[in-house]
Motif scaffolding. Structure first.
Motif, PDB file in Angstrom:
ATOM      1  N   HIS A 180     -37.685   2.992   5.046  1.00 19.92           N
ATOM      2  CA  HIS A 180     -36.921   1.800   5.433  1.00 19.92           C
ATOM      3  C   HIS A 180     -35.891   2.113   6.519  1.00 19.92           C
TER       4      HIS A 180
ATOM      5  N   HIS B  21     -31.401   8.628   8.800  1.00 19.69           N
ATOM      6  CA  HIS B  21     -30.132   9.047   9.371  1.00 19.69           C
ATOM      7  C   HIS B  21     -30.037  10.560   9.296  1.00 19.69           C
TER       8      HIS B  21
ATOM      9  N   ASN C  71     -32.680  12.692   6.838  1.00 15.50           N
ATOM     10  CA  ASN C  71     -32.558  11.867   5.634  1.00 15.50           C
ATOM     11  C   ASN C  71     -33.329  10.575   5.856  1.00 15.50           C
TER      12      ASN C  71
ATOM     13  N   GLU D 243     -34.591   6.845   4.273  1.00 13.84           N
ATOM     14  CA  GLU D 243     -34.138   5.849   3.301  1.00 13.84           C
ATOM     15  C   GLU D 243     -35.356   5.114   2.744  1.00 13.84           C
TER      16      GLU D 243
ATOM     17  N   PRO E 288     -34.788   1.818  -3.542  1.00 14.33           N
ATOM     18  CA  PRO E 288     -34.128   2.442  -4.694  1.00 14.33           C
ATOM     19  C   PRO E 288     -34.890   2.265  -6.004  1.00 14.33           C
TER      20      PRO E 288
ATOM     21  N   THR F 274     -34.531  12.626   0.684  1.00 16.83           N
ATOM     22  CA  THR F 274     -34.852  11.231   0.356  1.00 16.83           C
ATOM     23  C   THR F 274     -33.608  10.527  -0.159  1.00 16.83           C
ATOM     24  N   ASP F 275     -33.200   9.456   0.517  1.00 18.08           N
ATOM     25  CA  ASP F 275     -32.040   8.643   0.129  1.00 18.08           C
ATOM     26  C   ASP F 275     -32.487   7.215  -0.123  1.00 18.08           C
ATOM     27  N   VAL F 276     -31.632   6.467  -0.808  1.00 13.98           N
ATOM     28  CA  VAL F 276     -31.902   5.042  -0.997  1.00 13.98           C
ATOM     29  C   VAL F 276     -31.009   4.198  -0.102  1.00 13.98           C
ATOM     30  N   GLU F 277     -30.072   4.857   0.609  1.00 19.23           N
ATOM     31  CA  GLU F 277     -29.167   4.158   1.510  1.00 19.23           C
ATOM     32  C   GLU F 277     -28.549   5.176   2.464  1.00 19.23           C
ATOM     33  N   ASP F 278     -27.891   4.675   3.467  1.00 10.44           N
ATOM     34  CA  ASP F 278     -27.174   5.535   4.394  1.00 10.44           C
ATOM     35  C   ASP F 278     -25.842   5.912   3.747  1.00 10.44           C
ATOM     36  N   ASP F 279     -25.733   7.191   3.326  1.00  5.67           N
ATOM     37  CA  ASP F 279     -24.550   7.609   2.561  1.00  5.67           C
ATOM     38  C   ASP F 279     -23.537   8.365   3.411  1.00  5.67           C
TER      39      ASP F 279
END
Length: 375
Positions: free
Chosen positions: A231, A234, A250, A252, A255, A287-292
Motif C-alpha cells: 500500500h 518509506h 519499509n 506498508e 493491518p 513490513t509495516d502497517v503504517e508510516d511510523d
C-alpha cells in the motif's frame, strides 16, 4: 555472469596488460640508453612499475569476488573499492611526479644530450600499445561494471599520455626546442591527476555509504509499489558495495492480514527488486502497517512509545469482561494502528457482542473493535 567467470575475465585482461607493460618497458629502456633519451628511460621504468599495479589488481580481483563468509557477510566487494583507491592514488602520484619533474627542468634549464630519431619509434610504439590495451580493458571493465578494471584502463591511458609527452618532447628536443614540450607535459600531467582524483573520490563516496542516484531509487520505488499487497513504502535506504548495492525498505501493508501473508509480500518485494535490478546485491524488507516515522525522516526506536503486548492486553480483557464473557471469545487479533490498540474478535456466541462492545469501549487501553465470523 557468475563471480568465478567474472574473476577469470578480470585475470585475463590484467595479465595481458602486464605482458604488454613488460614488453614496452624493455624496448623503451634499451632504446633510451642507446639513443640518449632520459625521458624514454624513465617512461620505460614507469612501464615496469605498472606490472606491480597489475599484480595488485589481480590480487584484489581474487578476494573481492569471494563468496560471503562469517567475517564478511555482505561479501568482499569493497576490496575492489580499496583497489580503485590505490590505483587512483598511483595515477595522482604519477601526475605529481610529472609536474614536479617538468617544472624543475623548466626552471633549471638543464641541457641534455640530443636524442636520436629511433627514440620516436619506441615512444610511438608505446602510445599505440597503451591506447590499445586501454580500449580493450575499458570494454571489459564496462561490461563487468567493475570500477577497478575501469580505473586500471584509465591508468593505461595515462601511460599513453606520458608516452605522448615523451614523443612530443623528443620532436622538440631533436630540433633543439625544449620549452613547448615542458608546457604540454605540465598541462597533461594535471589532466592525468584529475582522472586519478575522480576515481579516488568516487571510491570515498562508496566507503562512506553514499546512496544510489535518485533516478535509480525512483525506479526501485515504482517497482515496489506495483507489487500486489503493497500500500505504500518509506525509509528506502541504499548503500553502494563495490559495483553492487544493498537496500533496506519499509513496506506498508494492510493491518488486518496475517503475519505469513505480510512475510510473503515482503519476499516478493525482495525477489522482484533483485531480479529486475542486477546491481542490487541484497534487500532487507521491513513490513509495516503504517508510516511510523512520525515527524522525523526515519524510524527512531528511542523515541517510539511502546504499546502493550498480548499478555497485558489479555489480562486487561479479563479484568473488564470477567471470565464468563472472555470464554465467549474464540480468537483475539491485536492490531497497532495510529499508535493505538485495535482488536478483532471472533465470538463463539454472537449474542454477547453488544455487552462486550459496551465494556471494551469504556477502556482507555483499547481504541476500536471489529468482529470476525467463521467461514
Amino acid at each position: 555472469m557468475k563471480p568465478s567467470d567474472k574473476k577469470k575475465v578480470m585475470y585475463k585482461i590484467t595479465i595481458l596488460g602486464s605482458i604488454l607493460d613488460f614488453f614496452l618497458g624493455v624496448i623503451k629502456v634499451v632504446m633510451g640508453v642507446i639513443f640518449y633519451s632520459q625521458s624514454l628511460i624513465i617512461d620505460g621504468i614507469h612501464s615496469f612499475s605498472d606490472i606491480f599495479t597489475d599484480l595488485f589488481v589481480i590480487l584484489v580481483a581474487k578476494y573481492s569476488h569471494d563468496h560471503p563468509d562469517e567475517e564478511h557477510p555482505y561479501g568482499h566487494a569493497r576490496f575492489e573499492t580499496l583497489g580503485t583507491v590505490v590505483i587512483g592514488v598511483s595515477i595522482i602520484a604519477l601526475a605529481v611526479f610529472l609536474v614536479i619533474d617538468n617544472v624543475d627542468i623548466f626552471i633549471k634549464g638543464e641541457v641534455r644530450p640530443i636524442p636520436q630519431w629511433p627514440t620516436l619509434l619506441a615512444a610511438l610504439l608505446s602510445i599505440i600499445g597503451k591506447e590499445w590495451i586501454y580500449r580493450k580493458t575499458l570494454y571489459v571493465g564496462e561490461k563487468l561494471n567493475s570500477q577497478l578494471i575501469i580505473a586500471n584502463a584509465w591508468h593505461s591511458r595515462s601511460d599513453a599520455f606520458t608516452s605522448v609527452l615523451v614523443f612530443i618532447g623528443l620532436i622538440f628536443a631533436i630540433n633543439g626546442i625544449t620549452v613547448a614540450d615542458l608546457i604540454v607535459a605540465i598541462v597533461l600531467s594535471i589532466f592525468i591527476g584529475k582522472i586519478g582524483w575522480d576515481f579516488v573520490w568516487k571510491s570515498i563516496e562508496e566507503l562512506v555509504d553514499t546512496s544510489l542516484a535518485k533516478d535509480k531509487r525512483l525506479e526501485i520505488e515504482k517497482l515496489i509499489l506495483s507489487i500486489d499487497g503493497v500500500h505504500g513504502l518509506h525509509n528506502l535506504r541504499s548503500r553502494k558495495l563495490g559495483n553492487n548495492a544493498i537496500l533496506d525498505v519499509n513496506i506498508e501493508v494492510s493491518p488486518f492480514i496475517s503475519v505469513s501473508e505480510g512475510h510473503e509480500i515482503a519476499s516478493w518485494v525482495a525477489k522482484k527488486v533483485m531480479d529486475q535490478f542486477d546491481y542490487v546485491y541484497d534487500v532487507t524488507v521491513h513490513t509495516d502497517v503504517e508510516d511510523d516515522r512520525g515527524e522525523s525522516s526515519a524510524f527512531a526506536p528511542h523515541e517510539y512509545q511502546l504499546r502493550p503486548l498480548r499478555a497485558e492486553i489479555m489480562h486487561h480483557l479479563k479484568e473488564i469482561l470477567g471470565n464468563d464473557l472472555l470464554e465467549q471469545i474464540d480468537e483475539v487479533h491485536i492490531h497497532y494502528l495510529n499508535r493505538k490498540v485495535h482488536l478483532s474478535l471472533l465470538l463463539l456466541n454472537p449474542q454477547v457482542k453488544t455487552e462486550i462492545d459496551h465494556k471494551i469501549l469504556e477502556s482507555s487501553l483499547i481504541t476500536n473493535i471489529r468482529y470476525l465470523s467463521k467461514l
